[in-house]
Motif scaffolding. Sequence first.
Motif: not given
Length: 494
Positions: A60-65, A264-268, A281-284, A374-377
Amino acid sequence: MKKTLKAGTLFICGLMAAVSCDDFVNVDPLYTRSADNFFRTPTDYQQALTGAYDPMQTSYLDLWIGEIASDNSIAGGEGVTDTEGLHQIDAMTHGGVNNELRSLWRWMYAGVTRTNYIFENRDKLEFDDKARIMGEASFLRGYYYFELVKFFGAVPLIVDRQLPPGEVSSQVRTPATEVYAQIEKDLQAAADALEWTTPVKGRITKGAALALLGKAYLYQNKFTEAATVLDQVINEGGYDLFNNFETMFRVVNEGSKETVFDIEYVGVEGGSYGCFVCLEGFAAVGFHGIRGYDGPVYADGNSYNLPTKDLYDAFESGDPRRDASILDIEAFIAAQEEPGKIKYVTGAGGHTGYYNKKYLKRSDELGLGDNDLTSPVNHKVIRFADVLLMAAEAHNRKPSANDNLALQYLNRVRTRPSVGMAALNLTGTALTEAIYRERRVELAGEGLRFFDLVRTGKAAEEIDGFEAGKHEVFPIPQDEIDLAGADWQQNPKY
C-alpha cells in the motif's frame, strides 16, 4: 501458520540474522528452530519462501507514495497530522524523519534478509521442487531491491548471506548501478527457473519476472534491453487486455489474462493498526474509502490518496477510463434515485471531490473484522497494459527506434473495445509524448506516476515544490543512518 513481522523491525535487524530479530516462521514450540536444524526438509524451504513473500503485504505504501508524491493525488485523511509523512511527501517537505519512508525501508530490507536466508542455506538439501523455490526467491529479492533503489538510490547491497553484527558499521551504500545489476541477475534467474503459469494462485511466474526485469531496464534507460524482454512477455506469455476496464479491479475478476504480477490479499482478520506488515488484507482500499459515507455501492473509509482535478482533466473527452478510474462523488450522488439520503464528510487533510475508484472500498467487497484493514482486493503491480506501454516506450526511445511497433502497442491499449479511443498515427518525440500521456490515464491511481515523471525528467515541471537534484530520490531514514553507524551520507540537499 501465518508468519509474523513486527512493524518496528529495524534495518539493523535486516542486515543481521533474521531469526535473531524476528520470528522467521512460526513453529511449535517457539524458538526451537534455528539455522542449524532448519532447511532439513522441502517443507522447511517452502515455509521460508512463504516468509519471504510476506513483506510484500505492505505494498500500500508503494501505491500511495507513487501517487501522492506526483500531480495525481493529494494525501487526504482526517488531517495533516494523520499519517503526517504522506502530507510531507505531498508538499515536498519530507526529510530524513518520516514514518512512512522509514517503514518502507525496514520492510523491504526485511524481505531482502528473508530471501538471503534461503540463499545462504540453498545447498543443505536437494529435492524435486527446489529450482522453482529458488526462482521465486530470486524474484522476491529482485523486487525488494528494486523498491529500495527506486525510492532511495544507492543502498547497502547484501547478497546470499546474513550480516554478522560486527560488520554492520562497515557496510557502504552501493551505487545504484550495482544494485540494478544484482536486480537484473536475480530477475533473469527467476525467469529462467519459472514457468509462464503456476497452479498456485499468487505465486510468481516467468512473465512476472520478465515484466519486472523490463521495468528495471526502462528505469535505467536501457531501452534496447527493455524492448527485447518486454516483447518476449507480449509474444510468449499468453497475456491479453481484459474485456471490461470498468470491472477489471473487482475481486471477481482477479487472475484475468491482464494480470502479470499482483500481490494477493484476503478479507480475513489479521494484523492491526500497530502492525501493518501483519495484515492479510490490502490496507490501501479501506483507507481510500469515502469518509463518513452512508449510501449505496461504496463503504465508509478514511479518504486517503485523493485524485486531483488535474488528473481528472488529463483524460481525453469521451475516454471511459476517466469515470472507471476516478469517482466524482457529487456526480455519483446526483445520479442516484434518492440523492438527499446519501451522506459523506470531508477530512481536514484535504478534499478534491474525487476518489481512487480502482482501489475503492465497496459494500460488496468487505473483509471481516475491521474492514479498513481486511480488503480482499489484490494489488495489480504489473498488468498487461503496462507491459504494452513500457514496450512501446522502449521501442520508441531505443537507438534503433521502431516507431511502427511502438505505435502498434500504444494503439492496442487505446483502441481495445472496452476503451474505444481513436488510434493515433505519430512518430518520434510526438509519439514519445503520446505514450507518456497514455501511461498517465491508463495507469491512473496505480502508484506509477511519480516514478514515471522522475525517470523521464519531467518531475520538476509537473510537481509543485519538486526540486531537481533533490527529490528524484527520497531521503535515507535518519534512524537507519544512526543505527548502522556506517557513516552514510544523506541523499543530496536533505
